[in-house]
Design a protein around this motif. Structure first.
Motif, PDB file in Angstrom:
ATOM      1  N   ASP A 163     -13.131  -6.143  -1.151  1.00 21.62           N
ATOM      2  CA  ASP A 163     -14.577  -6.235  -1.328  1.00 21.62           C
ATOM      3  C   ASP A 163     -15.337  -5.122  -0.610  1.00 21.62           C
ATOM      4  O   ASP A 163     -16.433  -4.734  -1.044  1.00 21.62           O
ATOM      5  CB  ASP A 163     -15.087  -7.588  -0.828  1.00 21.62           C
ATOM      6  CG  ASP A 163     -14.595  -8.741  -1.691  1.00 21.62           C
ATOM      7  OD1 ASP A 163     -14.237  -8.475  -2.858  1.00 21.62           O
ATOM      8  OD2 ASP A 163     -14.565  -9.881  -1.205  1.00 21.62           O
ATOM      9  N   ASP A 164     -14.770  -4.624   0.494  1.00 21.79           N
ATOM     10  CA  ASP A 164     -15.497  -3.663   1.326  1.00 21.79           C
ATOM     11  C   ASP A 164     -15.047  -2.213   1.155  1.00 21.79           C
ATOM     12  O   ASP A 164     -15.669  -1.304   1.696  1.00 21.79           O
ATOM     13  CB  ASP A 164     -15.357  -4.056   2.805  1.00 21.79           C
ATOM     14  CG  ASP A 164     -15.942  -5.426   3.083  1.00 21.79           C
ATOM     15  OD1 ASP A 164     -17.012  -5.722   2.535  1.00 21.79           O
ATOM     16  OD2 ASP A 164     -15.317  -6.204   3.835  1.00 21.79           O
ATOM     17  N   GLY A 165     -13.959  -2.002   0.473  1.00 23.63           N
ATOM     18  CA  GLY A 165     -13.457  -0.640   0.319  1.00 23.63           C
ATOM     19  C   GLY A 165     -12.049  -0.643  -0.232  1.00 23.63           C
ATOM     20  O   GLY A 165     -11.718  -1.416  -1.129  1.00 23.63           O
ATOM     21  N   CYS A 166     -11.227   0.208   0.335  1.00 18.67           N
ATOM     22  CA  CYS A 166      -9.830   0.302  -0.089  1.00 18.67           C
ATOM     23  C   CYS A 166      -8.981   0.329   1.170  1.00 18.67           C
ATOM     24  O   CYS A 166      -9.241   1.112   2.085  1.00 18.67           O
ATOM     25  CB  CYS A 166      -9.622   1.563  -0.923  1.00 18.67           C
ATOM     26  SG  CYS A 166      -7.945   1.768  -1.554  1.00 18.67           S
ATOM     27  N   ILE A 167      -7.980  -0.529   1.237  1.00 21.02           N
ATOM     28  CA  ILE A 167      -7.184  -0.668   2.451  1.00 21.02           C
ATOM     29  C   ILE A 167      -5.722  -0.306   2.210  1.00 21.02           C
ATOM     30  O   ILE A 167      -5.217  -0.366   1.090  1.00 21.02           O
ATOM     31  CB  ILE A 167      -7.270  -2.100   3.005  1.00 21.02           C
ATOM     32  CG1 ILE A 167      -6.759  -3.115   1.963  1.00 21.02           C
ATOM     33  CG2 ILE A 167      -8.695  -2.420   3.430  1.00 21.02           C
ATOM     34  CD1 ILE A 167      -6.645  -4.529   2.488  1.00 21.02           C
ATOM     35  N   ALA A 168      -5.062   0.081   3.302  1.00 19.73           N
ATOM     36  CA  ALA A 168      -3.631   0.346   3.256  1.00 19.73           C
ATOM     37  C   ALA A 168      -2.886  -0.976   3.157  1.00 19.73           C
ATOM     38  O   ALA A 168      -3.195  -1.937   3.883  1.00 19.73           O
ATOM     39  CB  ALA A 168      -3.204   1.104   4.507  1.00 19.73           C
ATOM     40  N   VAL A 169      -1.913  -1.045   2.270  1.00 21.23           N
ATOM     41  CA  VAL A 169      -1.110  -2.252   2.069  1.00 21.23           C
ATOM     42  C   VAL A 169       0.357  -1.854   1.959  1.00 21.23           C
ATOM     43  O   VAL A 169       0.694  -0.666   1.876  1.00 21.23           O
ATOM     44  CB  VAL A 169      -1.534  -3.009   0.792  1.00 21.23           C
ATOM     45  CG1 VAL A 169      -2.983  -3.481   0.901  1.00 21.23           C
ATOM     46  CG2 VAL A 169      -1.355  -2.138  -0.457  1.00 21.23           C
ATOM     47  N   LEU A 170       1.214  -2.838   1.944  1.00 21.11           N
ATOM     48  CA  LEU A 170       2.640  -2.567   1.780  1.00 21.11           C
ATOM     49  C   LEU A 170       2.938  -2.197   0.333  1.00 21.11           C
ATOM     50  O   LEU A 170       2.390  -2.791  -0.592  1.00 21.11           O
ATOM     51  CB  LEU A 170       3.469  -3.791   2.173  1.00 21.11           C
ATOM     52  CG  LEU A 170       3.181  -4.426   3.538  1.00 21.11           C
ATOM     53  CD1 LEU A 170       4.184  -5.534   3.810  1.00 21.11           C
ATOM     54  CD2 LEU A 170       3.215  -3.385   4.633  1.00 21.11           C
ATOM     55  N   ALA A 171       3.791  -1.227   0.148  1.00 19.11           N
ATOM     56  CA  ALA A 171       4.236  -0.875  -1.200  1.00 19.11           C
ATOM     57  C   ALA A 171       5.075  -2.010  -1.766  1.00 19.11           C
ATOM     58  O   ALA A 171       5.671  -2.799  -1.019  1.00 19.11           O
ATOM     59  CB  ALA A 171       5.032   0.421  -1.167  1.00 19.11           C
ATOM     60  N   GLY A 172       5.125  -2.103  -3.057  1.00 24.09           N
ATOM     61  CA  GLY A 172       5.913  -3.144  -3.693  1.00 24.09           C
ATOM     62  C   GLY A 172       7.398  -2.828  -3.691  1.00 24.09           C
ATOM     63  O   GLY A 172       7.802  -1.670  -3.593  1.00 24.09           O
ATOM     64  N   GLY A 173       8.216  -3.868  -3.763  1.00 29.08           N
ATOM     65  CA  GLY A 173       9.655  -3.691  -3.907  1.00 29.08           C
ATOM     66  C   GLY A 173      10.371  -3.162  -2.691  1.00 29.08           C
ATOM     67  O   GLY A 173      11.419  -2.509  -2.827  1.00 29.08           O
ATOM     68  N   ILE A 174       9.826  -3.397  -1.482  1.00 21.29           N
ATOM     69  CA  ILE A 174      10.493  -2.906  -0.276  1.00 21.29           C
ATOM     70  C   ILE A 174      11.213  -4.052   0.423  1.00 21.29           C
ATOM     71  O   ILE A 174      10.854  -5.229   0.279  1.00 21.29           O
ATOM     72  CB  ILE A 174       9.498  -2.215   0.686  1.00 21.29           C
ATOM     73  CG1 ILE A 174       8.395  -3.169   1.145  1.00 21.29           C
ATOM     74  CG2 ILE A 174       8.868  -1.015  -0.020  1.00 21.29           C
ATOM     75  CD1 ILE A 174       7.408  -2.541   2.115  1.00 21.29           C
TER      76      ILE A 174
END
Length: 271
Positions: A163-174
């Protein structure tokens, strides 16, 4: 996060001076003598010759966030801390003093990211710190928790819109080990704690999303020739956003891979 690719070597005169200083600290009679030499050359890693060369490797972007200096001033950081090292449990170990003037231990980092990282450099559970004056191979096998942006491990961190921006997240399939490294890297660097950074990443995400919608909406224009031109233009614009030298190119890549049609993904990332 995007892998930083180093090409060439720093200016030879800087390397010669750095090697000479390193030889002095390695030959120091005791800790006090070594510290005197280190203090005498404090800040040599900020010399314009090495800083400018390092900055040029990733188009003047922070190696951890891909942000330019619009977010915060950019510094030369020691990936492995030179003075002391803080572990996850709050305890401390001796730092990697022998790497103080080794350019291969340098990272270009935004001030706010560098300040959050500080001396924190934990190892995976059960791993031991590499010995003094060890080889590069020993350092690579050390089991560091923090992701090195010069390695393929950069792929473990992706991005997503909130909602507030764009955040770092875990990549998929790790796997679990990769998940731990990615989670701790986001935490140690504070990749989601700077509102301005999140908002600028969010702007990049929204720009890409708008282009993707242009691609999807092209078919509404009727004439096949016009539809084709609009789709090709959208793909070309997206390709520009994921170029190595573009700010937040990894954010653009995450948006495209998560939001675009398969045909667009294939076209943008064609090999």
């Amino acid at each position: 996060m995007r892998k930083v690719i180093i090409t060439g070597t720093p200016p030879v005169d800087w390397i010669a001076e750095a090697d000479a200083i390193t030889a002095q600290i390695q030959a120091a009679a005791d800790d006090a003598s070594r510290q005197t030499i280190l203090d005498r050359h404090e800040g040599f890693w900020r010399d314009a010759r090495i800083r400018n060369w390092l900055m040029s490797q990733f188009s003047n972007k922070c190696w951890y966030t891909e942000a330019e200096e619009s977010i915060s001033p950019i510094h030369v950081d020691h990936f492995r801390p030179k003075g002391r090292v803080k572990n996850l449990d709050g305890s401390y170990d001796d730092g990697y003093w022998w790497l103080t003037f080794n350019w291969k231990n340098y990272v270009i980092a935004g001030h706010l990211i560098n300040s959050k990282k500080s001396d924190i450099f934990p190892l995976m559970h059960g791993e031991r710190r590499a010995p003094v004056n060890c080889s590069e191979v020993q350092l690579r096998l050390e089991g560091a928790v923090l992701i090195d942006p010069l390695t393929d491990q950069a792929r473990l961190i992706s991005y997503d819109r909130d909602d507030d921006g764009c955040i770092a997240v875990l990549a998929g399939g790790i796997d679990d080990l990769e998940r731990f490294k990615a989670e701790k890297t986001i935490e140690i660097l504070g990749l989601n704690r700077i509102d301005r950074l999140n908002q600028k990443r969010g702007k990049k995400w929204d720009e890409c999303l708008a282009v993707i919608e242009d691609y999807r909406g092209a078919r509404a224009h009727g004439a096949q020739a016009l539809v084709w031109i609009m789709k090709e233009t959208s793909i070309a614009r997206l390709k520009e956003k994921v170029k190595y030298d573009a700010e937040f190119s990894s954010v653009a890549e995450a948006c495209i891979r998560k939001q675009a049609p398969e045909a667009v993904i294939a076209a943008v990332f064609e090999r």
